[in-house]
Design an enzyme around this catalytic site. Structure first.
Site, PDB file in Angstrom:
ATOM      1  CB  SER A 118      -0.873   0.048   1.254  1.00  0.00           C
ATOM      2  OG  SER A 118      -1.679  -1.084   1.341  1.00  0.00           O
ATOM      3  CG  HIS A 139      -2.987  -1.077  -3.497  1.00  0.00           C
ATOM      4  ND1 HIS A 139      -3.560   0.133  -3.224  1.00  0.00           N
ATOM      5  CD2 HIS A 139      -2.805  -1.670  -2.279  1.00  0.00           C
ATOM      6  CE1 HIS A 139      -3.716   0.276  -1.922  1.00  0.00           C
ATOM      7  NE2 HIS A 139      -3.269  -0.794  -1.328  1.00  0.00           N
ATOM      8  CD  GLU A 151      -4.837   2.658  -5.946  1.00  0.00           C
ATOM      9  OE1 GLU A 151      -5.383   3.754  -5.826  1.00  0.00           O
ATOM     10  OE2 GLU A 151      -3.940   2.258  -5.161  1.00  0.00           O
ATOM     11  CG  ASN A 189      -4.111   4.325   0.770  1.00  0.00           C
ATOM     12  OD1 ASN A 189      -5.273   4.347   1.173  1.00  0.00           O
ATOM     13  ND2 ASN A 189      -3.360   3.240   0.822  1.00  0.00           N
TER      14      ASN A 189
HETATM   15  N1  LIG Z   1      -5.217  -4.948   5.216  1.00  0.00           N
HETATM   16  C1  LIG Z   1      -5.492  -4.045   4.277  1.00  0.00           C
HETATM   17  O1  LIG Z   1      -6.492  -3.323   4.375  1.00  0.00           O
HETATM   18  C2  LIG Z   1      -4.608  -3.921   3.075  1.00  0.00           C
HETATM   19  C3  LIG Z   1      -5.134  -3.357   1.907  1.00  0.00           C
HETATM   20  C4  LIG Z   1      -4.322  -3.257   0.774  1.00  0.00           C
HETATM   21  C5  LIG Z   1      -3.020  -3.697   0.825  1.00  0.00           C
HETATM   22  N2  LIG Z   1      -2.513  -4.236   1.978  1.00  0.00           N
HETATM   23  C6  LIG Z   1      -1.134  -4.723   1.956  1.00  0.00           C
HETATM   24  O2  LIG Z   1      -1.176  -6.124   1.819  1.00  0.00           O
HETATM   25  C7  LIG Z   1      -0.080  -6.722   2.512  1.00  0.00           C
HETATM   26  C8  LIG Z   1      -0.601  -7.730   3.511  1.00  0.00           C
HETATM   27  O3  LIG Z   1      -1.462  -7.113   4.416  1.00  0.00           O
HETATM   28  P1  LIG Z   1      -2.446  -7.937   5.349  1.00  0.00           P
HETATM   29  O4  LIG Z   1      -3.386  -6.953   5.940  1.00  0.00           O
HETATM   30  O5  LIG Z   1      -2.997  -9.084   4.608  1.00  0.00           O
HETATM   31  O6  LIG Z   1      -1.449  -8.428   6.494  1.00  0.00           O
HETATM   32  P2  LIG Z   1      -1.643  -9.697   7.501  1.00  0.00           P
HETATM   33  O7  LIG Z   1      -0.834  -9.362   8.693  1.00  0.00           O
HETATM   34  O8  LIG Z   1      -3.071 -10.036   7.679  1.00  0.00           O
HETATM   35  O9  LIG Z   1      -0.953 -10.896   6.731  1.00  0.00           O
HETATM   36  C9  LIG Z   1       0.406 -10.974   6.474  1.00  0.00           C
HETATM   37  C10 LIG Z   1       0.795 -12.431   6.367  1.00  0.00           C
HETATM   38  O10 LIG Z   1       2.096 -12.491   5.806  1.00  0.00           O
HETATM   39  C11 LIG Z   1       2.795 -13.543   6.485  1.00  0.00           C
HETATM   40  N3  LIG Z   1       4.226 -13.295   6.317  1.00  0.00           N
HETATM   41  C12 LIG Z   1       5.011 -12.442   6.995  1.00  0.00           C
HETATM   42  N4  LIG Z   1       6.277 -12.499   6.528  1.00  0.00           N
HETATM   43  C13 LIG Z   1       6.287 -13.412   5.539  1.00  0.00           C
HETATM   44  C14 LIG Z   1       7.296 -13.928   4.682  1.00  0.00           C
HETATM   45  N5  LIG Z   1       8.557 -13.499   4.750  1.00  0.00           N
HETATM   46  N6  LIG Z   1       6.954 -14.867   3.793  1.00  0.00           N
HETATM   47  C15 LIG Z   1       5.679 -15.333   3.722  1.00  0.00           C
HETATM   48  N7  LIG Z   1       4.707 -14.886   4.500  1.00  0.00           N
HETATM   49  C16 LIG Z   1       4.988 -13.936   5.404  1.00  0.00           C
HETATM   50  C17 LIG Z   1       2.316 -13.483   7.903  1.00  0.00           C
HETATM   51  O11 LIG Z   1       2.512 -14.725   8.552  1.00  0.00           O
HETATM   52  C18 LIG Z   1       0.838 -13.166   7.715  1.00  0.00           C
HETATM   53  O12 LIG Z   1       0.047 -14.336   7.621  1.00  0.00           O
HETATM   54  C19 LIG Z   1       0.697  -5.570   3.104  1.00  0.00           C
HETATM   55  O13 LIG Z   1       1.732  -5.205   2.228  1.00  0.00           O
HETATM   56  C20 LIG Z   1      -0.330  -4.496   3.202  1.00  0.00           C
HETATM   57  O14 LIG Z   1       0.235  -3.201   3.192  1.00  0.00           O
HETATM   58  C21 LIG Z   1      -3.304  -4.360   3.088  1.00  0.00           C
END
Ligand SMILES: NC(=O)c1ccc[n+]([C@@H]2O[C@H](COP(=O)([O-])OP(=O)(O)OC[C@H]3O[C@@H](n4cnc5c(N)ncnc54)[C@H](O)[C@@H]3O)[C@@H](O)[C@H]2O)c1
Lengths: 283, 269
Positions: A118, A139, A151, A189
């Site tokens: 993000s 995204h 995106e 964002n």
């Molecule tokens: N949550 C949101 O609203 C949202 C929206 C758009 C984008 N994002 C982006 O998406 C990504 C994930 O966000 P999320 O909310 O799903 O996070 P989350 O914490 O729910 O999930 C992250 C997962 O990644 C795993 N992980 C960590 N390090 C790792 C590695 N080295 N190899 C493999 N797996 C690994 C963790 O165990 C966890 O299960 C981030 O980059 C975030 O910025 C999030």
């Protein structure tokens, strides 16, 4: 059309994206460092697909088909078989750097490496690989199963072909992709910042209460949610982090300056709905 | 005790201001069964809604004055002074205050206690709520009179403190401004920016389309009011808005692959 999608990180976003991709007919390799996260994610996907069946959003055969197409993988190297990898691990540049360096070693030369980041720069992530032209931002929005928008973010070296491929993929997943260049906050964002920033200033200046501002924005402006209800839903900490990140990446452009009210609430641990207290109180 | 003038049998409203704001208010008033006289600002155009009449100035018979100019402080000042002179004391004056604070306007009239600011911008009257900001010396009578007036139009009111841009115009115009900065920098195409905001954040309308609906000149006036009042860099107007058009650079963006965007343009919404 690229057929096999590898997904890294089986959290909120990775699991959701896996489900959407599998429903669209892609073969999915879902990877996480944590076996528990992987298991929990498969359970969530099952539950969600079951609900989709019950509400008629998916047929039984679509749902069971999708489920068989998602293969949970503890072993990172299994992702080498993917045509497209979508990285959705934690939002931490060091973690992502390591993942992309490692991916570079195992995927086919023409594979596309996408990240769901993000706030991090696609260009800087791409620079860690031998093939920055095939690194791109994809995204998705939360929850990926429901939110239509994707995106597509182009780093300074991303090729037209890469951008086109993920664009077609997003369409195939039933999403509405938009193009965007690699700039802080991408489109949403960034452009949404004043919605929160001006509302916080209005509150801080005492022009109106949070309830009043929400009501005005809804009833006078036709928005579905006012800025304070929305911040409570997103999480004050999450919203504050996004604001800070955009502000810093734009070298302290005053339009994006965070507000002391946000920081105070984060320090107090009143983070919105998830803590029961934010701008409003939740039962 | 005097009976407040606005509760008399038939409401007579005198409206002075710019198009399309003056038309929108005039037709809403006609629709609510009020007697409506309108004077459009010189050079602002404006089509008189059926049922309303044109009149050069406010008169003793009028029970409410409404001043609807955001884009010219000079004209606004003159309209308010005229109304203030012509309307009997105690007759409330509602004034568009999206671009000029009520405090500043208070200095332009002899009887600021009857001055009530309203968050008037083109198209906002489509909502079911109107923000009002009473002048500092405004009495309860003037506030209640304006609330009654909006109730007759089927709108509820929310009383906010006097502040540049009030609540919604400030938030909305800053969204339009940010989207215009983004467009001007070529980060995405015009349609993609609006699509992203409606689908990614559930906005009812994309900010660029919204800016066109409100009118870029109006948006600029609100931003200039904020800039004037706060003196902050934060409120500077995006170059595309200053230029007065969102056309041009719109279709070219660093994000989209050139040939693809060419091909797609025809069949994308
Ligand atoms: N949550 C949101 O609203 C949202 C929206 C758009 C984008 N994002 C982006 O998406 C990504 C994930 O966000 P999320 O909310 O799903 O996070 P989350 O914490 O729910 O999930 C992250 C997962 O990644 C795993 N992980 C960590 N390090 C790792 C590695 N080295 N190899 C493999 N797996 C690994 C963790 O165990 C966890 O299960 C981030 O980059 C975030 O910025 C999030």
């Amino acid at each position: 059309m690229k057929k096999t999608v590898g997904i890294i990180g089986a959290g909120t976003m990775g699991g959701g994206i896996a489900q959407v991709a599998a429903l669209a007919g892609f073969d999915v390799l879902l990877h996480d460092v944590s076996g528990d996260a992987l298991k929990a994610s498969m359970e969530r996907i099952k539950g969600d697909l079951r609900k989709s069946m019950q509400t008629g959003r998916a047929t039984a055969s679509d749902a069971t088909g999708a489920l068989t197409r998602i293969r949970p993988r503890r072993e990172f190297n299994d992702l080498g078989a993917a045509d497209v990898v979508i990285e959705a691990a934690v939002e931490d540049l060091e973690v992502k750097k390591e993942i992309f360096r490692a991916l570079d070693q195992i995927v086919a030369p023409r594979a596309i490496l996408a990240t769901n980041t993000s706030s991090l720069s696609i260009t800087s992530i791409g620079s860690l690989t031998k093939t920055p032209e095939s690194v791109v931002g994809m995204h998705f929005f939360n929850p990926p199963a429901q939110m239509k928008l994707v995106e597509i973010v182009r780093g300074s070296q991303t090729s037209d072909e890469t951008v086109r491929t993920v664009y077609e993929m997003a369409l195939a997943m039933g999403k509405t992709p938009v193009f965007c260049s690699d700039t802080p906050g991408f489109i949403v964002n960034r452009v949404a910042r004043p919605f929160y920033g001006e509302a916080l200033r209005l509150l801080g200046e005492g022009t109106a209460t949070a309830e009043q501002i929400d009501r005005i924005v809804r009833l006078s402006g036709g928005f579905r949610m006012g800025p304070f209800e929305l911040m409570d839903m997103i999480g004050i900490d999450v919203n504050y982090a996004v604001t800070k990140s955009v502000y810093e990446q734009f070298f302290h452009e005053p339009r994006f300056r965070p507000h002391p009210i946000q920081r105070r609430m984060v320090e107090a641990g009143t983070l919105g709905r998830k803590t029961g207290l934010g701008f409003y109180r939740y039962e | 005790m005097n009976r407040p003038r606005d509760t008399e049998a038939k409401r007579c409203v005198f409206i002075a201001g710019e198009s399309p704001l003056a038309e929108e208010y005039a037709s809403a008033c006609v629709g609510a069964g009020m007697e409506v006289a309108v004077r459009f600002n010189a050079g602002s155009g404006g089509k008189l809604p059926a049922g309303a009449v044109r009149r050069a100035r406010a008169g003793k018979k009028d029970t409410l004055g409404i001043e609807l100019t955001n884009t010219s402080r000079e004209t606004k000042r003159k309209n308010l002074a005229d109304m203030d002179r012509a309307l009997p004391s105690g007759t409330p004056i509602l004034s568009a205050s999206a671009a000029t604070t009520v405090a500043e306007q208070s200095a332009w009239v002899r009887a600021p206690e009857r001055l009530i600011g309203i968050a008037a911008l083109p198209s906002l009257l489509q909502g079911t709520l109107v923000e009002i900001a009473p002048s500092l010396p405004a009495g309860r009578q003037a506030i209640e009179a304006s609330q009654r007036f909006f109730r007759e139009l089927g709108k509820e009111t929310s009383v906010v403190q006097d502040s540049p841009g009030m609540v919604l115009p400030r938030i909305l115009c800053m969204l339009v401004n940010e989207a215009s900065f983004a467009l001007g920098e070529g980060i995405a195409r015009r349609g993609d920016i609006d699509t992203a905001m409606t689908l990614g954040t559930n906005y009812p309308l994309g900010p660029l389309a919204w800016g066109m609906k409100i009118g870029l000149e109006q948006v600029r006036a609100v931003l200039e009011g904020l800039r004037r009042e706060f003196g902050e860099e934060r409120y500077r107007t995006a170059p595309l808005l200053s230029r007065g058009t969102l056309e041009g650079s719109a279709e070219r963006s660093a994000g989209a692959p050139p040939t693809h965007s060419q091909k797609q343009r025809g069949n994308r919404p």
